[in-house]
Write an enzyme that holds these catalytic residues in place. Structure first.
Site, PDB file in Angstrom:
ATOM      1  N   SER A 143      46.633  32.144  45.850  1.00 59.88           N
ATOM      2  CA  SER A 143      45.946  31.606  44.514  1.00 59.88           C
ATOM      3  C   SER A 143      46.577  32.162  43.513  1.00 59.88           C
ATOM      4  CB  SER A 143      44.416  32.561  44.462  1.00 59.88           C
ATOM      5  OG  SER A 143      43.857  32.536  43.304  1.00 59.88           O
ATOM      6  N   TYR A 156      38.537  39.642  46.042  1.00 58.72           N
ATOM      7  CA  TYR A 156      39.358  38.394  46.271  1.00 58.72           C
ATOM      8  C   TYR A 156      40.679  38.678  45.674  1.00 58.72           C
ATOM      9  CZ  TYR A 156      40.279  33.341  45.629  1.00 58.72           C
ATOM     10  OH  TYR A 156      40.853  32.038  45.931  1.00 58.72           O
TER      11      TYR A 156
HETATM   12  C1  BGC Z   1      39.412  30.691  42.711  1.00 61.57           C
HETATM   13  C2  BGC Z   1      38.451  30.029  41.672  1.00 61.57           C
HETATM   14  C3  BGC Z   1      39.201  29.979  40.422  1.00 61.57           C
HETATM   15  C4  BGC Z   1      40.572  29.563  40.352  1.00 61.57           C
HETATM   16  C5  BGC Z   1      41.186  30.082  38.888  1.00 61.57           C
HETATM   17  C6  BGC Z   1      40.927  30.303  42.729  1.00 61.57           C
HETATM   18  O1  BGC Z   1      41.721  31.321  43.315  1.00 61.57           O
HETATM   19  O2  BGC Z   1      39.011  30.469  43.960  1.00 61.57           O
HETATM   20  O3  BGC Z   1      37.247  30.410  41.742  1.00 61.57           O
HETATM   21  O4  BGC Z   1      38.557  29.179  39.628  1.00 61.57           O
HETATM   22  O5  BGC Z   1      41.198  30.646  41.298  1.00 61.57           O
HETATM   23  O6  BGC Z   1      40.946  31.229  38.364  1.00 61.57           O
END
Ligand code: BGC
Length: 255
Positions: A143, A156
């Site tokens: 991410s 996360y």
């Molecule tokens: C998350 C999303 C978020 C995006 C940008 C992703 O890794 O799962 O919830 O919108 O990152 O911030």
């Protein structure tokens, strides 16, 4: 066709980015094992994905955070297709909660799917690749939050930061086996994980205002990079993160 006759396992492929990667891999000639978490409607969705793939696909149910499930899934794929060339560790979850209120249970569930699950799948698949004589591609879907903070999503972010270092270490340790290891770091992509934001016009506009490209990304745009990283053309590419984020990580709010 860039992945002709390859065999790929994609975790969390019953929907969202994983589904798109499974479909695109099959369109490029790869056999695809569509992993899903056996829960709710996931099996029906996974079967629907596998049934419309352009190559012979299969579904493999299992929880990536359980070692026994992961070992079984890898052997099911190898039993059916004889080998494994590509794994995309995509399955992931997120929980929004202020740091001061996060429980141990919430922290552990996010870390065990996103970080332990990535470790476990990568290890089981890499062992199989080494047994086959080496060579293969491991891709983690991390991410933008492997690097940038996201208030309210501490577990996360910690898990994705962990995936960043997991990938970098594996790139070094597995290079002698000619296994390429890379991350794709999606930004805000229009998938079910973002359904709350996408269905709230104000929240959606707020999110878009932070994306230089001016819109959410599409899962296919992540899948396109996964195809490249899985192809023979990426032979010399290892240890890197590929951002697919419309410039989100470059956005700095000063005021
Ligand atoms: C998350 C999303 C978020 C995006 C940008 C992703 O890794 O799962 O919830 O919108 O990152 O911030």
């Amino acid at each position: 066709m860039r992945l002709m006759n390859k065999v790929a396992l994609v975790t969390g492929a019953s929907r969202g980015i994983g589904r798109s990667i499974a479909e695109r891999f099959a369109a490029e000639g790869s056999h695809v094992a569509v992993n899903y978490l056996p829960q709710g409607e996931n099996e029906i969705e996974a079967r629907a994905v596998a049934n419309q793939l352009k190559t012979a696909g299969m579904i493999v149910g299992g929880d990536v955070s359980l070692r026994g499930d992961v070992e079984r899934m890898v052997s099911e794929v190898v039993q059916k297709f004889g080998r494994l060339d590509i794994a995309v560790c995509n399955a992931g979850i997120e929980i929004k909660k202020p740091f001061l209120e996060v429980t141990d249970e919430e922290w552990n569930s996010v870390l065990s799917v996103n970080l332990y699950g990535s470790f476990c799948v990568a290890q089981a698949v890499a062992r199989q690749m080494v047994r086959q004589g080496g060579s293969g591609k491991l891709i983690f879907i991390s991410s933008v939050h492997e690097d940038i903070p996201f208030p309210g999503y501490t577990a996360y972010c910690a898990s994705k930061g962990g995936v960043r270092m997991l990938m970098r270490n594996l790139a070094m340790e597995l290079a002698p086996h000619k296994i390429n290891v890379n991350n794709i770091a999606p930004g805000a992509i229009a998938t079910p994980i973002n359904s709350a934001v996408l269905s709230d016009p104000e929240a959606k506009a707020g999110a878009i205002s932070e994306i230089p490209w001016g819109r959410f990304g599409r899962p296919e745009e992540v899948a396109a990079v996964a195809v490249f990283l899985s192809s023979d053309e990426a032979e010399y590419v290892t240890g890197s993160t590929y951002y697919v984020d419309g410039g989100l990580t470059q956005q700095v709010t000063l005021y």
